[in-house]
Design a protein around this motif. Structure first.
Motif, mmCIF file in Angstrom:
data_model
loop_
_atom_site.group_PDB
_atom_site.id
_atom_site.type_symbol
_atom_site.label_atom_id
_atom_site.label_comp_id
_atom_site.label_asym_id
_atom_site.label_seq_id
_atom_site.Cartn_x
_atom_site.Cartn_y
_atom_site.Cartn_z
ATOM 1 N N GLY A 28 6.000 3.935 -12.213
ATOM 2 C CA GLY A 28 6.690 4.872 -11.589
ATOM 3 C C GLY A 28 6.581 3.774 -9.964
ATOM 4 N N ASN A 29 7.562 4.061 -9.022
ATOM 5 C CA ASN A 29 7.944 3.782 -8.217
ATOM 6 C C ASN A 29 8.480 2.325 -8.047
ATOM 7 O OD1 ASN A 29 8.870 4.248 -5.453
ATOM 8 N ND2 ASN A 29 6.763 3.783 -4.635
ATOM 9 N N GLY A 30 8.541 1.995 -9.354
ATOM 10 C CA GLY A 30 8.847 -0.228 -9.089
ATOM 11 C C GLY A 30 7.654 -0.919 -9.410
ATOM 12 N N VAL A 31 6.526 -0.199 -9.527
ATOM 13 C CA VAL A 31 5.018 -0.485 -10.081
ATOM 14 C C VAL A 31 4.746 -0.734 -11.292
ATOM 15 C CG1 VAL A 31 3.184 -0.330 -9.594
ATOM 16 C CG2 VAL A 31 4.933 -0.616 -7.528
ATOM 17 N N VAL A 32 4.017 -1.235 -11.744
ATOM 18 C CA VAL A 32 3.057 -1.831 -13.133
ATOM 19 C C VAL A 32 1.548 -1.828 -12.385
ATOM 20 C CG1 VAL A 32 5.546 -2.379 -14.585
ATOM 21 C CG2 VAL A 32 3.430 -3.850 -13.985
ATOM 22 N N PHE A 33 0.970 -1.365 -13.782
ATOM 23 C CA PHE A 33 -0.052 -1.710 -13.589
ATOM 24 C C PHE A 33 -0.362 -2.164 -15.276
ATOM 25 C CE2 PHE A 33 -5.268 -0.879 -14.325
ATOM 26 C CZ PHE A 33 -5.512 -0.935 -12.949
ATOM 27 N N HIS A 34 -1.381 -3.077 -14.961
ATOM 28 C CA HIS A 34 -1.933 -4.888 -16.681
ATOM 29 C C HIS A 34 -2.881 -5.076 -15.777
ATOM 30 C CE1 HIS A 34 0.241 -8.201 -14.261
ATOM 31 N NE2 HIS A 34 -0.081 -7.282 -13.354
ATOM 32 N N LEU A 71 13.873 3.423 -16.082
ATOM 33 C CA LEU A 71 12.471 3.488 -16.215
ATOM 34 C C LEU A 71 12.258 4.877 -16.080
ATOM 35 C CD1 LEU A 71 11.081 -0.108 -15.460
ATOM 36 C CD2 LEU A 71 11.768 0.854 -17.858
ATOM 37 N N SER A 72 10.161 5.102 -16.917
ATOM 38 C CA SER A 72 10.026 6.593 -16.789
ATOM 39 C C SER A 72 8.423 6.017 -17.145
ATOM 40 C CB SER A 72 9.812 7.664 -17.753
ATOM 41 O OG SER A 72 10.627 7.556 -17.581
ATOM 42 N N PRO A 73 7.574 6.256 -16.368
ATOM 43 C CA PRO A 73 6.335 6.899 -16.175
ATOM 44 C C PRO A 73 5.277 6.557 -17.491
ATOM 45 C CG PRO A 73 6.638 7.769 -14.048
ATOM 46 C CD PRO A 73 7.742 7.704 -14.963
ATOM 47 N N GLY A 74 4.591 5.492 -17.808
ATOM 48 C CA GLY A 74 3.887 5.788 -19.280
ATOM 49 C C GLY A 74 4.449 4.828 -20.360
ATOM 50 N N ASP A 75 6.063 4.674 -19.900
ATOM 51 C CA ASP A 75 6.880 3.013 -20.651
ATOM 52 C C ASP A 75 5.766 1.827 -20.273
ATOM 53 O OD1 ASP A 75 8.823 4.672 -20.516
ATOM 54 O OD2 ASP A 75 10.418 3.940 -19.060
ATOM 55 N N LEU A 76 6.332 1.340 -21.493
ATOM 56 C CA LEU A 76 5.820 -0.190 -22.008
ATOM 57 C C LEU A 76 6.547 -0.991 -21.626
ATOM 58 C CD1 LEU A 76 3.590 -0.191 -25.396
ATOM 59 C CD2 LEU A 76 2.839 1.072 -23.095
ATOM 60 N N PRO A 106 4.122 8.756 -8.116
ATOM 61 C CA PRO A 106 4.763 9.471 -8.301
ATOM 62 C C PRO A 106 3.026 10.195 -9.526
ATOM 63 C CG PRO A 106 5.549 7.975 -10.013
ATOM 64 C CD PRO A 106 5.411 7.753 -9.013
ATOM 65 N N LYS A 107 2.953 12.002 -9.490
ATOM 66 C CA LYS A 107 2.162 12.405 -10.426
ATOM 67 C C LYS A 107 2.247 12.078 -11.669
ATOM 68 C CE LYS A 107 -0.955 12.546 -6.792
ATOM 69 N NZ LYS A 107 -2.345 12.299 -5.997
ATOM 70 N N VAL A 108 1.799 11.997 -12.685
ATOM 71 C CA VAL A 108 2.218 12.188 -13.565
ATOM 72 C C VAL A 108 1.261 13.337 -14.788
ATOM 73 C CG1 VAL A 108 3.254 10.787 -16.246
ATOM 74 C CG2 VAL A 108 3.433 9.826 -13.649
ATOM 75 N N GLY A 109 1.844 13.701 -15.692
ATOM 76 C CA GLY A 109 1.575 14.487 -16.405
ATOM 77 C C GLY A 109 1.559 14.631 -17.726
ATOM 78 N N GLY A 110 0.783 14.973 -18.693
ATOM 79 C CA GLY A 110 0.973 14.944 -20.408
ATOM 80 C C GLY A 110 0.618 13.447 -20.907
ATOM 81 N N ALA A 141 1.019 -1.364 -0.245
ATOM 82 C CA ALA A 141 0.004 0.302 -0.365
ATOM 83 C C ALA A 141 0.470 1.319 0.066
ATOM 84 C CB ALA A 141 -1.168 -0.082 0.971
ATOM 85 N N GLU A 142 1.924 0.781 0.502
ATOM 86 C CA GLU A 142 2.153 2.126 0.899
ATOM 87 C C GLU A 142 3.614 2.793 -1.151
ATOM 88 O OE1 GLU A 142 3.050 -0.429 2.765
ATOM 89 O OE2 GLU A 142 2.811 0.614 4.872
ATOM 90 N N GLN A 143 3.862 2.080 -1.262
ATOM 91 C CA GLN A 143 3.825 1.968 -3.036
ATOM 92 C C GLN A 143 3.049 1.991 -3.707
ATOM 93 O OE1 GLN A 143 5.985 -2.971 -3.849
ATOM 94 N NE2 GLN A 143 7.492 -1.483 -4.522
ATOM 95 N N ILE A 144 2.329 1.618 -3.154
ATOM 96 C CA ILE A 144 1.140 2.649 -4.546
ATOM 97 C C ILE A 144 0.125 4.876 -3.585
ATOM 98 C CG2 ILE A 144 -1.408 2.337 -4.904
ATOM 99 C CD1 ILE A 144 -1.072 -0.077 -4.318
#
Length: 321
Positions: free
Chosen positions: A290-296, A271-276, A202-206, A195-198
């Motif tokens: 971000g933060n060593g986490v992916v969403f899938h 790595l940058s947020p948004g990378d596949l 980071p807040k990601v723009g663009g 839960a701490e990782q989530i």
């Protein structure tokens, strides 16, 4: 995209079945389930590709049929113009045989007879030549439509075969997993994110931020193989829809998506947020948040959510924004 029987056969893989009673060890079941999941991912990509091909072919068929309807109407208009000439001669009791030939189903025969053509007026001759052109165009359009419909049927057959393969692999995996306790089954997941990782993501723009926000809004939905959002997603369907929300068009399958953008080393600090991130021979894809986490979208029987960035062997990382 052209799908072949070889591709479909590759997706079938080697069948694995549960053994009687409890397997020798959790590790044995884990290896078999991993193999089955990989084969299911391959079959899902074949299915996704076939569905994409079907959609494209259907658009082509619709366009061709529209052109054919226009061509047919043009022929009808020409025949309507020529018809009164025949009616007038018929009323006078002497229908010109050349006009009868002109109004037949094969006006090209008429054009081959130059001596007969000389008996016609200039307007009639122009109309007849136009009729011949329209007839040839219509025949070509009908042939093209038939070819596309045959390709469409082939794609439908491939999709059906891939669907059967996915269902079979999932059932085999479920049979194996049913031999384990709930705790043992949980140990075979993609890994956990705290839960701490989530909370510290980071807040990601663009555009990357828009894509990530779209994906995260689907958290908790159940994975649907072949899904593009109705009602849920598979892994590549989620990526495609997420980036479409950000105004970026991506192909449908992981095998195509891995060629988009440019390559990034599979190192956490790069790595940058948004990378596949692509896994297991490009069979699975996730969005780095971000933060060593992916969403899938994990696999059948699991919900869309977060996982460690290195949950499986990484085959590629692509930056598309």
């Amino acid at each position: 995209m052209t799908l072949t029987a070889t591709t479909a056969a590759a997706a079938a893989g080697v069948g694995l079945t549960a053994t009687a009673g409890h397997a020798d060890s959790v590790s044995t079941i884990e290896a078999q389930v991993t193999t089955l999941n990989s084969q299911a991912e391959q079959a899902t990509n074949v299915y996704d590709g076939a569905m994409e091909q079907m959609a494209n072919l259907q658009k082509q068929v619709d366009a061709i049929q529209g052109e054919a309807a226009t061509s047919q109407q043009a022929m009808n208009n020409l025949l309507a113009t020529l018809g009164p000439l025949a009616a007038e001669q018929y009323r006078s009791g002497s229908v010109d045989p050349t006009l009868e030939l002109m109004l037949s189903n094969h006006p090209d025969t008429y054009l081959q007879q130059a001596s007969v053509m000389n008996q016609m007026g200039q307007n009639e001759l122009i109309a007849l030549k136009s009729l011949k052109i329209q007839q040839a165009q219509l025949a070509e359009l009908k042939k093209e439509a038939a070819d596309r419909l045959a390709q469409l049927q082939q794609a439908e057959n491939q999709a059906a075969q891939a669907k059967d393969q996915v269902v079979a692999k999932f059932r085999q995996a479920q049979d194996l997993l049913s031999q384990l306790t709930y705790t043992e089954q949980q140990s075979l997941s993609y890994g956990t994110v705290t839960a701490e990782q989530i909370a510290s993501l980071p807040k990601v723009g663009g555009r990357a931020g828009v894509a990530i926000a779209y994906a995260e809004s689907k958290i908790g939905m159940w994975y649907q193989w072949g899904g593009e959002g109705d009602p849920s997603f598979d892994c590549s369907g989620l990526v495609e829809a997420s980036y479409a929300a950000a105004g970026i068009s991506l192909p449908r399958t992981t095998y195509e998506q891995v060629n988009m953008g440019y390559s990034v080393p599979a190192l956490l600090n790069l790595l940058s947020p948004g990378d596949l991130i692509f896994y297991a021979g490009d069979e699975h894809v996730a969005i780095y948040v971000g933060n060593g986490v992916v969403f899938h979208a994990p696999r059948t029987g699991m919900q869309l959510g977060y996982a460690p960035w290195n949950m499986m062997p990484i085959s590629a990382v692509r930056r598309v924004v």
